[in-house]
Scaffold this motif. Structure first.
Motif, mmCIF file in Angstrom:
data_model
loop_
_atom_site.group_PDB
_atom_site.id
_atom_site.type_symbol
_atom_site.label_atom_id
_atom_site.label_comp_id
_atom_site.label_asym_id
_atom_site.label_seq_id
_atom_site.Cartn_x
_atom_site.Cartn_y
_atom_site.Cartn_z
ATOM 1 N N VAL A 103 0.835 -1.205 0.000
ATOM 2 C CA VAL A 103 0.000 0.000 0.000
ATOM 3 C C VAL A 103 0.868 1.254 0.000
ATOM 4 O O VAL A 103 0.606 2.215 -0.739
ATOM 5 C CB VAL A 103 -0.950 -0.015 1.216
ATOM 6 N N ASN A 139 1.235 4.073 -3.136
ATOM 7 C CA ASN A 139 0.800 5.443 -2.832
ATOM 8 C C ASN A 139 1.961 6.427 -2.852
ATOM 9 O O ASN A 139 1.773 7.610 -2.568
ATOM 10 C CB ASN A 139 0.124 5.502 -1.456
ATOM 11 N N GLY A 186 1.586 7.764 -8.667
ATOM 12 C CA GLY A 186 1.334 9.001 -7.936
ATOM 13 C C GLY A 186 1.777 10.233 -8.699
ATOM 14 O O GLY A 186 1.061 11.247 -8.734
ATOM 15 N N ALA A 238 -6.587 8.416 -10.442
ATOM 16 C CA ALA A 238 -6.658 8.141 -9.002
ATOM 17 C C ALA A 238 -7.597 6.966 -8.716
ATOM 18 O O ALA A 238 -7.316 6.140 -7.831
ATOM 19 C CB ALA A 238 -7.123 9.384 -8.258
ATOM 20 N N MET A 246 -5.793 3.830 -9.462
ATOM 21 C CA MET A 246 -4.862 3.552 -8.372
ATOM 22 C C MET A 246 -5.592 2.885 -7.211
ATOM 23 O O MET A 246 -5.102 1.906 -6.621
ATOM 24 C CB MET A 246 -4.197 4.841 -7.897
ATOM 25 N N PHE A 247 -6.771 3.403 -6.883
ATOM 26 C CA PHE A 247 -7.571 2.823 -5.800
ATOM 27 C C PHE A 247 -7.967 1.386 -6.122
ATOM 28 O O PHE A 247 -7.893 0.501 -5.255
ATOM 29 C CB PHE A 247 -8.811 3.681 -5.561
ATOM 30 N N ILE A 290 -4.836 -0.926 -5.745
ATOM 31 C CA ILE A 290 -4.509 -1.161 -4.340
ATOM 32 C C ILE A 290 -5.562 -2.035 -3.674
ATOM 33 O O ILE A 290 -5.237 -2.972 -2.928
ATOM 34 C CB ILE A 290 -4.360 0.181 -3.605
#
Length: 311
Positions: free
Chosen positions: A232, A236, A260, A284, A287-288, A291
């Protein structure tokens, strides 16, 4: 009145009262921005700032546009390599350090433990700026320090070379954050029941065999926790790259361009690139999803098996 008093005694009212502040802060600064980011990814914005629902158009454009698609897949690959380097260097070294501090009789363990953990408390901006100065081939002290041990010939502009930039930044990240997994593993090791270690000693087990056959299996859940925290944190990552390279350009030839930094350029714009809130929200959101997928896979396939080792 007695009925109201009896209800108040039976209902655990103190639980929601104490949880309410944390719930409100989490919802305001974490959950709400996340939900709004997911919402923005389904909208497009015209030149006047008017937003209109577009469905999956932003995602289609991200994967079909030659420039954006290339930058996204490159950032994802670089992020995976950044995570792999941290996993192969940071966590094994943290395990070795924790094992030495927990099992070996080393004088001044508290001093060593504090010194290794101390960089974790420093600001990433300070760490990035300091290492940028140290490794600078113009005014840095890195070459001088390497000359003390006769390795000055190995010094080079590592942060400015495409082949070495990612490895250099990854090792800087390892140097700063190795204290956190070390402390977690150390706490797990000293929590192993003494009865098990005494029984192994009575049976004639040597320290190395005791560690690998008794202590190490008992801390598998902690090692799994360290792994998912590393995953994580690495996916990030942003501030170290931004500080070392004075912006979100992604380093030499985008060799340290993480998800990022790609998100920052897409959302806010960088150099000649114009920012877009909706496309930035799309990056974004991906990315979420990445993860979340990694964390869910860990808990579904690995965590349930590791729990049987918990003592």
């Amino acid at each position: 009145m007695p009925l109201v008093t009896m209800i108040l005694k039976r209902v655990p009212w103190h639980i929601p009262v104490f949880l309410a502040p944390a719930f409100c802060i989490y919802g305001l600064f974490s959950a709400f921005p996340l939900i709004d980011t997911l919402r923005l990814s389904f909208f497009i914005e015209d030149t006047h700032g008017v937003q209109s629902f577009s469905g999956l158009q932003n995602y289609g454009f991200l994967f079909q546009d030659p420039i954006l698609a290339q930058e996204f897949w490159n950032a994802l690959w670089v992020n995976c390599r950044f995570f792999i380097i941290n996993m192969l260097v940071q966590n094994p070294v943290a395990l070795i350090l924790a094992a030495l501090m927990a099992t070996a009789r080393i004088k001044g363990v508290v001093i060593y433990r504090t010194a290794i953990f101390l960089p974790t408390l420093l600001s990433v901006v300070i760490v990035g700026f300091i290492w940028k100065l140290i490794l600078s081939p113009v005014w840095g002290v890195g070459e001088t320090m390497m000359s003390w041990v006769g390795l000055e010939a190995w010094f080079g502009p590592w942060l400015g070379q495409q082949e070495t930039a990612l490895l250099t930044v990854s090792l800087i990240s390892v140097w700063q954050y190795i204290g956190l997994p070390m402390i977690l593993i150390y706490a797990a090791l000293i929590g192993v029941p003494d009865e098990l270690l005494d029984a192994a000693y009575v049976d004639g087990s040597r320290p190395l065999r005791t560690f690998f056959q008794i202590q190490l299996p008992l801390i598998y859940p902690t090692l799994g926790l360290v792994t998912i925290l590393t995953f994580v944190g690495n996916f990030n990552a942003f501030d170290l790259m931004y500080t070392v390279y004075s912006g979100a350009g992604g380093g030499p030839e985008k060799s340290v361009d993480l998800l990022g930094t790609l998100f920052y350029r897409t959302f806010f714009g960088f150099a000649s690139q114009i920012g877009s809130t909706t496309m930035g929200a799309t990056v974004a959101s991906l990315m979420f999803v990445i993860i979340l997928t990694g964390v869910a896979a860990y808990f579904f396939f690995i965590q349930r098996r590791l729990l049987r080792f918990q003592y």
